[in-house]
Design a protein around this motif. Structure first.
Motif, short mmCIF file in Angstrom:
data_model
loop_
_atom_site.label_atom_id
_atom_site.label_comp_id
_atom_site.label_asym_id
_atom_site.label_seq_id
_atom_site.Cartn_x
_atom_site.Cartn_y
_atom_site.Cartn_z
N HIS A 146 -3.41 -7.12 -4.37
CA HIS A 146 -2.21 -7.93 -4.37
C HIS A 146 -1.18 -7.43 -3.36
O HIS A 146 -0.51 -8.23 -2.70
N SER A 147 -1.05 -6.11 -3.22
CA SER A 147 -0.13 -5.56 -2.23
C SER A 147 -0.56 -5.94 -0.82
O SER A 147 0.27 -6.29 0.03
N GLU A 148 -1.85 -5.88 -0.55
CA GLU A 148 -2.35 -6.25 0.76
C GLU A 148 -2.14 -7.74 1.03
O GLU A 148 -1.76 -8.13 2.14
N LEU A 149 -2.34 -8.58 0.04
CA LEU A 149 -2.14 -10.01 0.18
C LEU A 149 -0.67 -10.33 0.44
O LEU A 149 -0.33 -11.14 1.32
N GLU A 150 0.24 -9.66 -0.27
CA GLU A 150 1.67 -9.85 -0.05
C GLU A 150 2.07 -9.40 1.35
O GLU A 150 2.89 -10.03 2.00
N LYS A 151 1.49 -8.31 1.80
CA LYS A 151 1.79 -7.81 3.13
C LYS A 151 1.33 -8.79 4.21
O LYS A 151 2.04 -9.04 5.18
N ARG A 152 0.15 -9.35 4.05
CA ARG A 152 -0.38 -10.30 5.04
C ARG A 152 0.38 -11.62 5.03
O ARG A 152 0.56 -12.24 6.06
N MET A 153 0.82 -12.07 3.85
CA MET A 153 1.51 -13.36 3.75
C MET A 153 3.01 -13.22 4.01
O MET A 153 3.71 -14.22 4.14
N GLY A 154 3.51 -11.99 4.08
CA GLY A 154 4.92 -11.79 4.34
C GLY A 154 5.80 -12.07 3.15
O GLY A 154 6.96 -12.50 3.28
N ILE A 155 5.30 -11.84 1.97
CA ILE A 155 6.06 -12.10 0.74
C ILE A 155 6.86 -10.88 0.36
O ILE A 155 6.47 -9.79 0.41
#
Length: 109
Positions: A100-109
């Motif tokens: 989830h942290s990696e996904l947030e980092k990639r999506m800019g959330i």
């Protein structure tokens, strides 16, 4: 080496002749493996494996739950899936990322 005499190449390059062989060890092993595949299975096998390795290198994967992502697909293609290297144990990251942290980092959330 015991006599104190070195060859001209090592004096000009400033490094030991064995160092170049060690730096190119992985590449030499892969070339030898591909030549063996070519002799055994024909020209199609090394071409297929080279294409698969290129595709896997270009693919970005999400990391595992703990630590940095290990590209297991590339390790399988290189026959290194059973090897444990220094980088596999000591990743150098202080704080592991989860999915989830990696996904947030990639999506800019």
């Amino acid at each position: 080496m015991r006599d104190g005499q070195l060859n001209i190449e090592s004096q000009l390059n400033g490094r030991h002749p064995l160092q170049a062989r060690l730096e190119n060890w992985e590449e030499t092993q892969m070339n030898m493996r591909m030549q063996n595949y070519k002799r055994t299975f024909g020209m199609g096998e090394p071409i297929r494996r080279t294409m698969e390795m290129q595709i896997v290198k270009e693919t970005t994967l999400m990391p595992a739950v703990v630590g940095t992502p290990a590209n297991i697909h590339l390790d399988i293609l290189k026959n290194k899936d059973l090897d444990v290297d220094w980088e596999d144990v000591y990743t150098g990251d202080d704080q592991p990322l989860d999915f989830h942290s990696e996904l947030e980092k990639r999506m800019g959330i």
